[in-house]
Design a protein around this motif. Structure first.
Motif, mmCIF file in Angstrom:
data_model
loop_
_atom_site.group_PDB
_atom_site.id
_atom_site.type_symbol
_atom_site.label_atom_id
_atom_site.label_comp_id
_atom_site.label_asym_id
_atom_site.label_seq_id
_atom_site.Cartn_x
_atom_site.Cartn_y
_atom_site.Cartn_z
ATOM 1 N N ILE A 83 76.706 -10.651 70.427
ATOM 2 C CA ILE A 83 75.768 -10.837 69.329
ATOM 3 C C ILE A 83 74.347 -10.741 69.860
ATOM 4 C CG2 ILE A 83 75.729 -13.351 69.598
ATOM 5 C CD1 ILE A 83 75.622 -13.609 66.557
ATOM 6 N N THR A 84 73.420 -10.244 69.052
ATOM 7 C CA THR A 84 72.029 -10.139 69.476
ATOM 8 C C THR A 84 71.291 -11.447 69.201
ATOM 9 O OG1 THR A 84 71.168 -9.358 67.352
ATOM 10 C CG2 THR A 84 72.060 -7.684 68.870
ATOM 11 N N SER A 85 70.132 -11.597 69.824
ATOM 12 C CA SER A 85 69.307 -12.784 69.577
ATOM 13 C C SER A 85 68.901 -12.873 68.109
ATOM 14 C CB SER A 85 68.060 -12.763 70.470
ATOM 15 O OG SER A 85 68.365 -13.164 71.785
ATOM 16 N N GLU A 385 62.420 -16.495 73.211
ATOM 17 C CA GLU A 385 61.737 -16.226 74.474
ATOM 18 C C GLU A 385 62.240 -14.962 75.152
ATOM 19 O OE1 GLU A 385 59.240 -16.407 77.654
ATOM 20 O OE2 GLU A 385 59.167 -17.753 75.916
ATOM 21 N N PHE A 386 63.565 -14.787 75.212
ATOM 22 C CA PHE A 386 64.129 -13.702 76.019
ATOM 23 C C PHE A 386 64.618 -12.508 75.193
ATOM 24 C CE2 PHE A 386 64.659 -17.554 78.598
ATOM 25 C CZ PHE A 386 64.010 -17.160 79.758
ATOM 26 N N LYS A 387 64.986 -12.749 73.928
ATOM 27 C CA LYS A 387 65.416 -11.677 73.012
ATOM 28 C C LYS A 387 66.515 -10.797 73.611
ATOM 29 C CE LYS A 387 60.924 -11.549 70.736
ATOM 30 N NZ LYS A 387 61.376 -12.472 69.680
ATOM 31 N N GLU A 405 65.665 -12.379 87.540
ATOM 32 C CA GLU A 405 65.674 -13.351 88.635
ATOM 33 C C GLU A 405 64.509 -14.337 88.514
ATOM 34 O OE1 GLU A 405 66.612 -15.430 91.998
ATOM 35 O OE2 GLU A 405 67.825 -13.717 91.331
ATOM 36 N N GLY A 406 63.344 -13.812 88.185
ATOM 37 C CA GLY A 406 62.164 -14.664 88.105
ATOM 38 C C GLY A 406 62.117 -15.567 86.889
ATOM 39 N N ASP A 407 63.034 -15.371 85.949
ATOM 40 C CA ASP A 407 63.042 -16.170 84.721
ATOM 41 C C ASP A 407 64.129 -17.238 84.705
ATOM 42 O OD1 ASP A 407 60.895 -14.883 83.542
ATOM 43 O OD2 ASP A 407 62.151 -13.341 82.603
#
Length: 572
Positions: A83-85, A385-387, A405-407
């Motif tokens: 499922i999508t955001s 936030e990330f979608k 990685e940075g998130d």
């Protein structure tokens, strides 16, 4: 005077006379009543919705002379739990605006709303279709949501499993235009709002006018990751992998959890290995299996209408021969490949493309916000936030995908901010437990399940730790009735509602899912459940073999000896 014509169940007549599932649903939708008639209730299941009444509200209303508080449960069809955001955010909006403010992740990787009023049903299903989801065939006597490993991976194996999932959804979907006419068309203008609506010739090339004798479930899994419980499916495709490629599938048939204890002719069953097929043959083999069940499944008695009963009656040789007849050629025998491991995909996992997924354990699949935990707010914040895409698991949890990685710390920070519990902070026993909805909304429920299991786990976590078993992996499942929606009959341990505040305690299945549990004790009082479980844990700690799992131990010692060992073992 005798006749050879079988007397069909009442549901068969309802389907036959329904004009391909339309019935008089449109008429009832326009009426101001708060409930549907009994015939339309059966047809509505095919459209993805059940009528329920809240028994808590019913009891309160009864004291003041009121009656039942009717509402609808609406279930989506979400193949493979992908499922999508934006779709998830829209579902959360729906549960707040038109539902009871909670959303349930099911054991078939999908979402269901509760508390939708009859007057809001058309609006609810219409909005679900506007976000490119559907409720068609989420319930009813058809193939339901196809489950598949939800892990986000970039390898060819997982890609091909998802491709097969989508192909099976299309091949096994009902074709009736009634769904679009009832739910997708604009309720005022009568014009369809999405492609695929409109009237035309009513044809069901696969199902015919009476569809299947009973519900039908399909799943796709890997030998080293049976995360969808393939042996609990009517039809399972177990991927056979060589050198990183799927060369075919071992086809399993005849799984099914539901049973009626008062009817000795009914039983739960795990699937049996039938044959091997190539990837190119898989969809046609599935269609052949469905056709065999369509034409030869029991339409006289719904208690024994699932495909497992047809296989039990015929035997595998006859059933396979009939499938090959419908398929058009012989199939090869299964390879030696079989399930041997399970990954729940919780916590951090590498995707293979430099990105990460995070599996967030959702206890019993219930998304809600209160003063202690804000699960809906957590998911809203992550989606905004990330979608990225999300995946739902058959253990009722959720996976956030494509995290850079940075998130990673940003994601963890969002979860902590909303006081949702990180997967790493959940006990092993809670992480591997699932429960069905049961009371107050399920009409079949005899006992509590979803609302009771958390407190049972509360009472056994400390004893497990004292025994040194707190890191031991085993499945604990609970259902409010014998219908088995939370797959109790192949779990290490399970509690199944049998009478008011009493459960049947099962033992001896396993987290791999390929073995049936047995009845350890019947009619266990609710107040005694935790003590009975602790007795089993104590016996296991004192008498297990090296490397032996809890379910395997229970199977090895058997019911009678397990009871003796549990009584004799020192308690923590």
């Amino acid at each position: 005077m005798s006749t050879d014509t079988p007397k069909l169940s009442a549901n068969e007549a309802i389907k036959e006379e329904s004009n391909f599932l339309k019935g008089t649903i449109d008429v009832e939708l326009s009426e101001s009543t708060d409930q549907f008639n009994k015939d339309n209730l059966q047809l509505l299941k095919f459209h993805g919705t059940y009528q329920q009444d809240d028994r808590d509200v019913r009891l309160a209303a009864k004291k003041t002379g009121g009656g039942k508080a009717f509402s609808m449960m609406v279930r989506c069809r979400i193949p493979g739990g992908r499922i999508t955001s934006d779709q998830m955010l829209a579902q959360l909006d729906l549960c707040d605006e038109l539902g009871n403010s909670t959303l349930k992740i099911t054991t078939r990787q999908t979402l269901q709303l509760h508390g939708v009023l009859k007057s809001d049903l058309q609006k609810t299903i219409n909005r679900i279709n506007e976000i490119q989801l559907s409720t068609l065939a989420a319930c009813g006597d058809v193939n339901r949501n196809v489950v598949c490993c939800p892990a986000k991976r970039t390898d060819e194996v997982h890609r091909d499993m998802q491709i097969l999932t989508d192909a099976l959804v299309v091949a096994l979907a009902p074709q009736t235009p009634a769904y679009h006419e009832l739910w997708v068309s604009d309720p005022e203008s009568g014009e369809t709002t999405l492609e695929g609506g409109g009237s035309g010739e009513v044809v069901e090339p696969l199902y015919g006018p009476t569809y299947l004798p009973r519900k039908f479930k399909v799943g796709i899994a890997l030998p080293d990751d049976n995360c969808i419980d393939i042996y609990a499916q009517d039809l399972g495709f177990l991927a056979v992998v060589r050198d990183g490629k799927i060369i075919g599938y071992n086809v399993l048939v005849g799984g099914g959890m539901g049973t009626t204890p008062s009817a000795k002719k009914t039983f739960p069953a795990i699937a049996k290995r039938m044959a091997f097929c190539t990837p190119e043959q898989a969809v046609d083999v599935a269609v052949a299996v469905v056709k065999v069940q369509r034409d030869h499944g029991n339409r006289e008695d719904r208690k024994i209408a699932r495909m497992k009963y047809l296989i039990a009656d015929w035997g595998m040789d006859k059933f396979r021969a009939k499938v090959e007849e419908y398929f058009g050629e012989p199939l090869k025998d299964c390879t030696e490949d079989d399930v041997h491991e399970v990954d729940d995909h919780m916590g951090w996992q590498e995707q293979g493309d430099g990105k990460w997924s995070y599996g967030l354990n959702i206890e019993n699949g219930r998304l809600y916000d209160n003063e202690k935990h804000q699960l809906k707010a957590t998911i809203r914040a992550v989606c905004n936030e990330f979608k990225t895409d999300l995946r739902m698991t058959t253990n009722q949890s959720i996976i956030f995908t494509d995290i850079e990685e940075g998130d990673r710390e940003k994601l963890i920070g969002i979860i902590r901010k909303h006081r949702a519990t990180l997967t790493e902070d959940i006990s092993t026993v809670r992480r591997w437990s699932i429960a069905c909805v049961a009371l107050p909304t399920c009409g079949l429920a005899i006992t509590e399940s979803e609302r009771r299991l958390p407190s049972i786990i509360d009472s056994i976590e400390q004893p497990l730790a004292k025994l040194g078993l707190d890191k031991e992996r085993f499945t604990l499942r609970m259902t409010g009735c014998p219908n088995g929606c939370a797959r109790p009959y192949n779990a290490d341990l399970a509690l199944v509602g049998k009478a008011k505040d009493k459960y049947t305690l099962f033992a001896g299945g396993g987290w791999v899912g390929d073995r049936m549990a047995y009845i350890y004790k019947d009619l266990v009082k609710d107040a005694d459940v935790a003590d009975e479980l602790i007795g089993i844990f104590s016996a296991y700690k004192s008498n297990r073999l090296d490397g032996e799992s809890l379910g395997t131990f229970c199977t090895r010692v058997g019911r009678d000896d397990l009871e003796v060992l549990a009584a004799a073992a020192p308690r923590p």
